[in-house]
Design an enzyme around this catalytic site. Structure first.
Site, PDB file in Angstrom:
ATOM      1  N   ASP A  57     -11.522  -8.503   2.604  1.00 44.95           N
ATOM      2  CA  ASP A  57     -12.109  -9.827   2.863  1.00 44.95           C
ATOM      3  C   ASP A  57     -13.343  -9.637   3.732  1.00 44.95           C
ATOM      4  O   ASP A  57     -13.610  -8.536   4.206  1.00 44.95           O
ATOM      5  CB  ASP A  57     -11.083 -10.736   3.568  1.00 44.95           C
ATOM      6  CG  ASP A  57     -10.540 -10.089   4.832  1.00 44.95           C
ATOM      7  OD1 ASP A  57      -9.439  -9.511   4.782  1.00 44.95           O
ATOM      8  OD2 ASP A  57     -11.236 -10.113   5.870  1.00 44.95           O
ATOM      9  N   GLU A  64       0.825  -1.208   0.000  1.00 45.85           N
ATOM     10  CA  GLU A  64       0.000   0.000   0.000  1.00 45.85           C
ATOM     11  C   GLU A  64       0.859   1.258   0.000  1.00 45.85           C
ATOM     12  O   GLU A  64       0.431   2.318  -0.431  1.00 45.85           O
ATOM     13  CB  GLU A  64      -0.867   0.059   1.253  1.00 45.85           C
ATOM     14  CG  GLU A  64      -1.778  -1.105   1.444  1.00 45.85           C
ATOM     15  CD  GLU A  64      -2.371  -1.049   2.834  1.00 45.85           C
ATOM     16  OE1 GLU A  64      -3.449  -0.479   2.963  1.00 45.85           O
ATOM     17  OE2 GLU A  64      -1.748  -1.540   3.785  1.00 45.85           O
TER      18      GLU A  64
HETATM   19  N1  SAH Z   1      -0.967 -11.975   5.312  1.00 46.17           N
HETATM   20  C1  SAH Z   1      -0.492 -10.697   5.708  1.00 46.17           C
HETATM   21  C2  SAH Z   1      -0.847 -10.474   7.124  1.00 46.17           C
HETATM   22  C3  SAH Z   1      -1.893  -9.510   7.176  1.00 46.17           C
HETATM   23  S1  SAH Z   1      -2.499  -9.259   8.755  1.00 46.17           S
HETATM   24  C4  SAH Z   1       0.995 -10.604   5.485  1.00 46.17           C
HETATM   25  O1  SAH Z   1       1.493 -11.420   4.780  1.00 46.17           O
HETATM   26  O2  SAH Z   1       1.632  -9.699   5.983  1.00 46.17           O
HETATM   27  C5  SAH Z   1      -3.839  -8.351   8.271  1.00 46.17           C
HETATM   28  C6  SAH Z   1      -3.644  -6.891   8.082  1.00 46.17           C
HETATM   29  O3  SAH Z   1      -4.745  -6.385   7.352  1.00 46.17           O
HETATM   30  C7  SAH Z   1      -3.642  -6.154   9.385  1.00 46.17           C
HETATM   31  O4  SAH Z   1      -2.821  -5.022   9.266  1.00 46.17           O
HETATM   32  C8  SAH Z   1      -5.115  -5.788   9.585  1.00 46.17           C
HETATM   33  O5  SAH Z   1      -5.253  -4.465  10.042  1.00 46.17           O
HETATM   34  C9  SAH Z   1      -5.759  -5.919   8.212  1.00 46.17           C
HETATM   35  N2  SAH Z   1      -6.856  -6.893   8.066  1.00 46.17           N
HETATM   36  C10 SAH Z   1      -7.401  -7.214   6.873  1.00 46.17           C
HETATM   37  N3  SAH Z   1      -8.365  -8.137   7.014  1.00 46.17           N
HETATM   38  C11 SAH Z   1      -8.445  -8.424   8.334  1.00 46.17           C
HETATM   39  C12 SAH Z   1      -9.237  -9.340   9.095  1.00 46.17           C
HETATM   40  N4  SAH Z   1     -10.134 -10.136   8.517  1.00 46.17           N
HETATM   41  N5  SAH Z   1      -9.031  -9.387  10.425  1.00 46.17           N
HETATM   42  C13 SAH Z   1      -8.110  -8.597  11.006  1.00 46.17           C
HETATM   43  N6  SAH Z   1      -7.324  -7.733  10.334  1.00 46.17           N
HETATM   44  C14 SAH Z   1      -7.473  -7.629   9.001  1.00 46.17           C
END
Ligand code: SAH
Length: 246
Positions: free
Chosen positions: A213, A16
Site C-alpha cells: 500500500d 506469507e
Molecule cells: N490487516 C492486517 C493487519 C496488518 S498490520 C491483519 O488482518 O492482520 C500491517 C502489517 O503489515 C504489519 O506487520 C506491518 O509491518 C505491515 N504494513 C503494511 N503496510 C503498512 C503500513 N501502511 N503501515 C504500517 N505497517 C504496514
C-alpha cells in the site's frame, strides 16, 4: 564446537509464511514464548520459520526466542510495508539498508529518533546478507507475478507501532525523518525492532518488504488481497532464490 548455521526466516503474516512451510523438509514444530516455530530444512539449509507477530515489542520477543531458544545464527525477514519513498509503488520490493524507529522520541534527553543509550538512530542491515538478499530479489523481480514487474529499491525502512493509513500521517513521518537526514522508502511495524535485537546479539540481519500500500487512506483496502495474491508469491520466490545461491 562451532554451531552450524541456522537461518531464521521471520514472516509478518501467515499468508506469507504458508508457502515456506509447504516447502520445508524434516519438519519439527516447536513452541516457545507462546509462539509456534517450524524447524526444518529448506533446499538443504537448516532453517527455522516463525511469525514475527505485529508491532515492535512482539517482533523483539520473537527474535529473542529465535536466537536464545532456537539457535538462529542469522535472520531474514520477509513482509509487506507501506511505500512512502518517491517512486516506491504498490507491488515494488524494498530491501532494507538500515532500520529506524519513526515513533522513538526521547527528546530533549536524546536527539529525536535516537535509541536511548545506544547512541544510534539507524541500525544497518548486515552488509553481506543484505547484498545477497538484494541479488535474490532482483533476480525474482525479473519474472512478473500476476502481470506485475516490480522495481527493487534499496534503502531505509522506518518502523513504528502504527499502521500508517493516512496521507498526512505518512507525510509527517517522512518530513520528520527527512529533517534529520533520513529518507525512508517504506513504513512497517517490526523491522527496526528486529534489527536492534539482532545487533544486541551480533546476529546478521536482512529484510525484504513487498509494498502492499502507499500508507494512505486506501492502505487497508489494497492490503489483504495484495498479501495473498502477490506478496506471498514474492516472499516464497525470493527466499527460494536466496537459498539457491547461498
Ligand atoms: N490487516 C492486517 C493487519 C496488518 S498490520 C491483519 O488482518 O492482520 C500491517 C502489517 O503489515 C504489519 O506487520 C506491518 O509491518 C505491515 N504494513 C503494511 N503496510 C503498512 C503500513 N501502511 N503501515 C504500517 N505497517 C504496514
Amino acid at each position: 564446537m562451532i554451531a552450524a548455521r541456522t537461518t531464521a526466516i521471520l514472516s509478518a503474516l501467515p499468508e506469507e509464511q504458508a508457502g515456506l512451510i509447504a516447502q520445508l523438509e524434516q519438519v519439527d514444530v516447536v513452541q516457545r514464548a507462546g509462539r509456534q516455530f517450524w524447524r526444518g530444512r529448506l533446499q538443504g539449509h537448516a532453517v527455522v520459520l516463525g511469525l514475527s507477530r505485529i508491532g515492535k515489542v512482539a517482533a523483539a520477543t520473537t527474535t529473542t526466542a529465535l536466537i536464545e531458544g532456537l539457535g538462529a545464527t542469522q535472520l531474514l525477514f520477509t513482509g509487506v510495508a507501506g511505500g512512502v519513498g518517491p517512486g516506491v509503488r504498490v507491488g515494488d520490493v524494498v530491501v532494507g539498508s538500515g532500520y529506524v524507529q519513526h515513533d522513538m522520541d526521547a527528546s530533549p534527553l536524546f536527539p529525536r529518533y535516537e535509541i536511548p543509550l545506544y547512541g544510534r538512530t539507524v541500525f544497518p542491515g548486515d552488509e553481506a546478507l543484505t547484498a545477497h538478499l538484494l541479488q535474490a530479489a532482483t533476480a525474482v523481480a525479473a519474472h512478473p507475478v500476476a502481470g506485475w514487474s516490480p522495481a527493487v529499491h534499496h534503502g531505509l525502512i522506518a518502523s513504528g507501532d502504527q499502521f500508517v493509513n493516512g496521507l498526512v500521517h505518512s507525510e509527517n513521518i517522512v518530513a520528520g525523518l527527512q529533517a534529520l537526514g533520513h529518507m525512508p522508502l517504506a513504513v512497517e511495524m517490526e523491522g527496526a525492532a528486529v534489527a536492534q535485537v539482532c545487533a544486541d546479539y551480533g546476529i546478521p540481519f536482512a529484510a525484504v518488504r513487498t509494498i502492499s500500500d502507499r500508507a494512505d487512506a486506501t492502505a487497508h483496502v489494497d492490503f489483504t488481497q495484495f498479501v495473498t495474491e502477490v506478496a506471498s508469491v514474492y516472499a516464497q520466490r525470493i527466499v527460494a532464490q536466496f537459498f539457491k545461491t547461498l
